[in-house]
Each structure stands twice: as C-alpha cells, then as structure tokens.
Motif scaffolding. Structure first.
Motif, mmCIF file in Angstrom:
data_model
loop_
_atom_site.group_PDB
_atom_site.id
_atom_site.type_symbol
_atom_site.label_atom_id
_atom_site.label_comp_id
_atom_site.label_asym_id
_atom_site.label_seq_id
_atom_site.Cartn_x
_atom_site.Cartn_y
_atom_site.Cartn_z
ATOM 1 N N HIS A 76 38.615 50.546 29.629
ATOM 2 C CA HIS A 76 39.709 51.172 28.918
ATOM 3 C C HIS A 76 41.028 50.509 29.321
ATOM 4 C CE1 HIS A 76 36.514 53.926 28.728
ATOM 5 N NE2 HIS A 76 36.812 54.585 29.822
ATOM 6 N N GLY A 77 41.016 49.856 30.450
ATOM 7 C CA GLY A 77 42.225 49.234 30.963
ATOM 8 C C GLY A 77 41.873 47.912 31.588
ATOM 9 N N GLY A 78 42.782 47.000 31.651
ATOM 10 C CA GLY A 78 42.516 45.709 32.250
ATOM 11 C C GLY A 78 42.762 44.626 31.238
ATOM 12 N N ALA A 79 43.952 44.082 31.200
ATOM 13 C CA ALA A 79 44.292 43.135 30.164
ATOM 14 C C ALA A 79 43.484 41.861 30.280
ATOM 15 C CB ALA A 79 45.792 42.818 30.249
ATOM 16 N N ALA A 80 43.254 41.406 31.498
ATOM 17 C CA ALA A 80 42.552 40.141 31.657
ATOM 18 C C ALA A 80 41.071 40.316 31.437
ATOM 19 C CB ALA A 80 42.845 39.566 33.041
ATOM 20 N N GLY A 81 40.431 41.145 32.286
ATOM 21 C CA GLY A 81 39.030 41.471 32.097
ATOM 22 C C GLY A 81 38.098 40.303 32.322
ATOM 23 N N PRO A 96 46.819 59.109 36.147
ATOM 24 C CA PRO A 96 46.489 57.816 35.532
ATOM 25 C C PRO A 96 45.719 56.963 36.540
ATOM 26 C CG PRO A 96 48.786 57.850 36.190
ATOM 27 C CD PRO A 96 48.249 59.225 36.471
ATOM 28 N N ALA A 97 44.468 57.324 36.766
ATOM 29 C CA ALA A 97 43.726 56.856 37.936
ATOM 30 C C ALA A 97 43.020 55.521 37.744
ATOM 31 C CB ALA A 97 42.691 57.915 38.335
ATOM 32 N N LYS A 98 42.981 55.016 36.518
ATOM 33 C CA LYS A 98 42.270 53.758 36.271
ATOM 34 C C LYS A 98 43.233 52.589 36.401
ATOM 35 C CE LYS A 98 38.750 54.268 34.131
ATOM 36 N NZ LYS A 98 37.611 54.582 33.250
ATOM 37 N N PHE A 99 42.771 51.499 37.021
ATOM 38 C CA PHE A 99 43.652 50.345 37.227
ATOM 39 C C PHE A 99 42.838 49.064 37.192
ATOM 40 C CE2 PHE A 99 42.300 51.854 41.424
ATOM 41 C CZ PHE A 99 41.830 50.698 42.024
ATOM 42 N N THR A 100 43.545 47.952 37.036
ATOM 43 C CA THR A 100 42.943 46.621 37.122
ATOM 44 C C THR A 100 43.567 45.882 38.290
ATOM 45 O OG1 THR A 100 42.485 46.486 34.759
ATOM 46 C CG2 THR A 100 42.597 44.415 35.964
ATOM 47 N N ALA A 101 42.717 45.361 39.176
ATOM 48 C CA ALA A 101 43.182 44.628 40.348
ATOM 49 C C ALA A 101 42.809 43.157 40.215
ATOM 50 C CB ALA A 101 42.563 45.223 41.615
ATOM 51 N N TYR A 102 43.586 42.314 40.879
ATOM 52 C CA TYR A 102 43.340 40.876 40.867
ATOM 53 C C TYR A 102 42.966 40.396 42.261
ATOM 54 C CZ TYR A 102 45.317 40.646 36.187
ATOM 55 O OH TYR A 102 45.549 40.810 34.849
ATOM 56 N N ARG A 103 41.911 39.588 42.312
ATOM 57 C CA ARG A 103 41.534 38.937 43.562
ATOM 58 C C ARG A 103 42.404 37.694 43.748
ATOM 59 N NH1 ARG A 103 35.305 37.876 43.886
ATOM 60 N NH2 ARG A 103 35.748 38.139 46.125
ATOM 61 N N THR A 104 42.443 37.174 44.952
ATOM 62 C CA THR A 104 43.220 35.957 45.201
ATOM 63 C C THR A 104 42.618 34.760 44.474
ATOM 64 O OG1 THR A 104 41.959 35.586 47.236
ATOM 65 C CG2 THR A 104 44.058 36.750 47.434
ATOM 66 N N THR A 105 41.343 34.847 44.099
ATOM 67 C CA THR A 105 40.687 33.778 43.347
ATOM 68 C C THR A 105 41.094 33.786 41.882
ATOM 69 O OG1 THR A 105 38.806 35.218 42.864
ATOM 70 C CG2 THR A 105 38.671 33.859 44.846
ATOM 71 N N GLY A 106 41.746 34.855 41.439
ATOM 72 C CA GLY A 106 42.118 34.968 40.038
ATOM 73 C C GLY A 106 41.209 35.880 39.254
ATOM 74 N N GLY A 107 40.095 36.289 39.837
ATOM 75 C CA GLY A 107 39.196 37.206 39.153
ATOM 76 C C GLY A 107 39.778 38.608 39.088
ATOM 77 N N THR A 108 39.279 39.405 38.156
ATOM 78 C CA THR A 108 39.768 40.772 38.013
ATOM 79 C C THR A 108 38.684 41.777 38.401
ATOM 80 O OG1 THR A 108 39.090 40.870 35.684
ATOM 81 C CG2 THR A 108 41.341 40.154 36.144
ATOM 82 N N VAL A 109 39.146 42.930 38.856
ATOM 83 C CA VAL A 109 38.256 44.012 39.263
ATOM 84 C C VAL A 109 38.787 45.304 38.654
ATOM 85 C CG1 VAL A 109 37.289 45.327 41.194
ATOM 86 C CG2 VAL A 109 37.731 42.869 41.451
#
Length: 470
Positions: A186-191, A91-104
């Motif tokens: 495909h993943g990333g609730a915030a986006g 399950p290699a896909k993920f969503t990360a959050y920056r400290t600014t609140g942005g998503t990657v």
C-alpha cells in the motif's frame, strides 16, 4: 456458502484440563468457511460514510431485513446505550531503504521501551543484525499530518495511556504474530531494488536492527526521541488490511484512506487497524441517535493486525488469541451500569467494543479459563455489586466462539468478516451459527459489500423497533 449447523465436541469429564485450557466444547474451524466472490470485497469506502447498507438480523424470530445505516436510529430505543471504540489508527506503514539501495516494507507494531520500536519487516532473511534502515517521508500527496482531535465534551480523560498502549500494568502490547507477506504494497514508492551505486536519500528516521524476534519481527533502535505519533505522521502511511489493494504510495486513493480508514470519534492513538463498524457513523448520525434519547459511551481497544491473522488450527480452542490493550473508563462503566439499571440494551459498535465490555465482565475469579493466557487487567475499584461493571485497563486475549456467556452486550453493529477468522466466530457466538450463515448467504445474494470498507449488520433480540415505513 455452508449451511450446516455448528458442531462441537464435548470434552469428557474424565479429561482434566490444564491451567491454560478452555473447558468449553471444541469448535471446528471449518464451520467458519464460506465462499465469497472477489468483487464483493470492498476496495474503497462508499461515497459517504452513511451510504452503507445495513442488514437487520433479529435473533428473536430469526428474520433478516434489508436497511441502511441512516436508519440505525430507528432500531434503537431511548433507554439504550451505544458504546463505541475511540481508538485512533496510526499511520503505521512505512518504506525503509537499506544502504545497498534496496527497499524494505515495514509496519510499526509497538514501542516496548523509549527509543526502541517493535516492527514487522518484509524480506527479513536479507536483513542483518546491526544494519541501519533509513525511512524517508512518503510523497507529499500522501503524507499523514499529526492532527489531534479535540476532547469530547462531558467525557473524562480516563487516563491517557503511556506511549502507545502500555497500560497501567506497565505491560507492553504483544508483538503481532503476522507473516511478512501480510504487508501489502500500500506504501513504498520504490518497491524495487536499485542496483549499482549506493543511493543517497534524505531521511528523517534511522532504524538500527538490534534484535531479531523471528517471523519478520525485529526490535530496532530509532535515532529520534520524538513521540511515536509525530514520527509516524512524517514517514508513515495508512496500514490497510491485506485484502484492500494499493499499488503505489502515490495511489490516488491514499488520501481517501487517510480520512476514511478512521472513525469520526477517534481520540486515542495506538491502533494499527481500524474498528471498522465505527467507520459508518457520522457526527450527524450520532446526533440523531442522541436526540432519540440514546446515551453514547466511549471505550478504547487498540486494534492490532493480529485481528486479521488467519486461524491456522482446526480446533479453534487451540488458537492462540492475540493480545490487545484496552481501557474502560469510570465514565463508560457508569454508563453501562445505568443502562442496565433502567432496563435498556447495551449496543456495541463493533467486535472490538464487545471484547472490551465482555473482557471486563469476565474478570471474576476463574474467568481466565476463557482466555488462552491470563490477561493483564488492572481493576481500579471493587464492584459495588456482582453485576456492576467496574473501570479497568490492561490487555485482553479473550477468545469468543460458540457457545459463549455474554454478560453485558445485548446488540451488535458489525461488518461482514473474513472466513476462518476469530471475528466471524464471535459473530456466530452472538447471533447463532445457523442465523449467521443465513445472514451471510443473504448478504452475498443481495450483493452487500464485505470486510473493512463494506456494509454492516445489526444483530439484536427483542426490542428492535419496527418502523411502519419499512
């Protein structure tokens, strides 16, 4: 659909190839072009694995016949050997959050050394060296769980590879050379970026960016020492190819993808894409095949997203093929040798399985000219005869296109592949250019479903059994 024959240019004898060149004729990538209606790109798997259609492509008389996957045992003989790829998709896909609140949006590629991940990150121009990204788990309804499959009876362990496919050579899998826009949502609730105050998010994983590798690729230090499989099971989602569209992490199809974008015989974690021909096979179908006297063997090739990388050159011989880690165990090599000795056919389930077998077969001195680079392969013993296949492990970047000397594989079960792809070039090399184009034109006319979740074709020569009820 193009219906012209393949054209190649013979390299004059006066031109001395360099050490890394391929002496075979050049191959124009335009030969791999065809037009496909968007509605034929399968977005979901069939209701049941065995519901897929099967196009029988007979190389002996160049005939095409419509059938179904459930009829596959009818086209196999008791002396045959069916070889499958037992890699397991992470399950290699993920969503990360920056400290600014942005998503990657990110994709795990490899673990080149303990505690360091090789990742592909979208929007890398915004990221900074030393920055930390927080990776929370996805929503509960799409969370992957770490469930290890039971070992197969009668199959030796073959040596579990070091963490995520480093292989016996100690060489890590290559960094995938994929553009950042290849990561679909495909993943990333915030986006979307959250403006204003910093967002406080619970997180299990922190990735600190320690080196930019270019083209969206980064090395990142992870704050946990758990095995990669366990971490990704907590924070990752299914890494679908770009042409399968998913819009939210809570997409209703996410649970379906988690189970169906995985073969029923998947054993060894390490792939970031599925060996899709194997998706059609069920335990019941495999049992029927075995009851017919067909032996079944297992090899491993950890599929990388490089398999979906478009060919960007016009001469395929200049394409830099991605490397993938593979393992051919003694059990599998012995099964191949026994089948050849009794006059049976080696039936490869998928292009990945074929590449394992042909990479091992082209191990002889001078065989590296069929590769863009010298692949790293460790052979565990010397062959008892020049025709014997021996167990080996390592990485391969074997590029297969017309013409190609197939030394092992006699028949191929494979899905329908993208235009201008190395996978389609492989099929053309195996089935013949004109017959492949006829098969694809027929599949489009008959509304077959294409690509990873689509239907399949079975390509073979003499020995295809013809059932009177067909």
């Amino acid at each position: 659909m193009l219906l012209t024959l393949c054209h190649s240019r013979v390299i004059p004898h006066s031109m001395e190839p360099d050490a890394n060149s391929d002496p075979r004729p050049s191959f124009a990538v335009r030969e791999l072009d065809y037009s496909l209606p968007d509605e034929l790109i399968a977005q979901v798997p069939p209701p049941r694995r065995e519901d897929a259609r099967l196009l029988i492509v007979d190389r002996t008389d160049a005939s095409l016949r419509d059938s179904t996957i459930t009829r596959l045992p009818d086209f196999l003989g008791p002396a045959d050997l069916l070889v499958v790829n037992d890699t397991r998709v992470l399950p290699a896909k993920f969503t990360a959050y920056r400290t600014t609140g942005g998503t990657v949006k990110g994709l795990f590629v490899a673990e080149p050394r303990p505690g360091v991940w090789n990742v592909l990150l979208e929007g890398s121009r915004r990221l900074r060296l030393g920055e930390s990204l927080h990776v929370p788990p996805p929503s509960s309804e799409t969370k992957d769980t770490a469930v290890s499959p039971p070992p197969r009876a009668g199959e030796d362990a073959g040596g579990t590879p070091p963490p995520l496919a480093r292989g016996d050579t100690g060489k890590s899998p290559p960094i995938l050379d994929m553009p950042p826009d290849a990561i679909e949502d495909h993943g990333g609730a915030a986006g979307q970026r959250t403006r204003g105050a910093k967002t406080a998010l619970p997180h299990l994983v922190t990735l600190q960016l320690i080196q930019s590798l270019g083209s969206g690729r980064w090395l990142a230090r992870i704050n946990r020492s758990d095995p990669v499989e366990r971490i990704l099971a907590e924070v990752g989602t299914t890494p679908l190819p770009p042409y399968i569209r998913r819009h939210k992490i809570a997409d209703a199809r996410a649970n379906l993808d988690r189970s169906r974008y995985q073969t029923v015989f998947a054993q060894r974690p390490g792939a970031v894409a599925a060996p899709t021909a194997g998706l059609h096979l069920t335990q019941d179908l495999l049992s029927r095949i075995a009851l017919g006297g067909v032996e079944i063997a297992y090899v491993t090739l950890h599929v990388g997203l490089g398999t979906f990388k478009p060919v960007a050159v016009e001469d395929l011989t200049r394409h830099v093929m991605h490397e993938e880690w593979f393992d051919l165990t003694a059990t599998a090599a012995d099964a191949v040798n026994r089948c050849r000795a009794r006059g049976g056919r080696i039936v490869a389930v998928g292009t990945t399985t074929l590449r394992v077998l042909e990479s091992a077969a082209h191990r002889a001195p001078g065989a590296a000219i069929l590769s863009n680079r010298k692949s790293s392969i460790d052979h565990r013993q010397s062959p008892s005869s020049p025709r014997d296949l021996v167990p080996c492990t390592g990485t391969t970047d074997l590029l297969i296109y017309p013409p190609f000397d197939f030394r092992i594989v006699d028949a191929l079960l494979t899905n329908f592949h993208l235009p201008r792809s190395t996978l389609l070039a492989l099929v053309m090399a195996f089935a013949g250019c004109d017959l492949t184009r006829r098969a694809y034109a027929h599949a489009i006319l008959e509304r077959y479903r294409f690509y990873s979740y689509g239907d399949a074709m079975f390509v073979a020569s003499t020995g295809i059994r013809r059932d009177s009820s067909d």
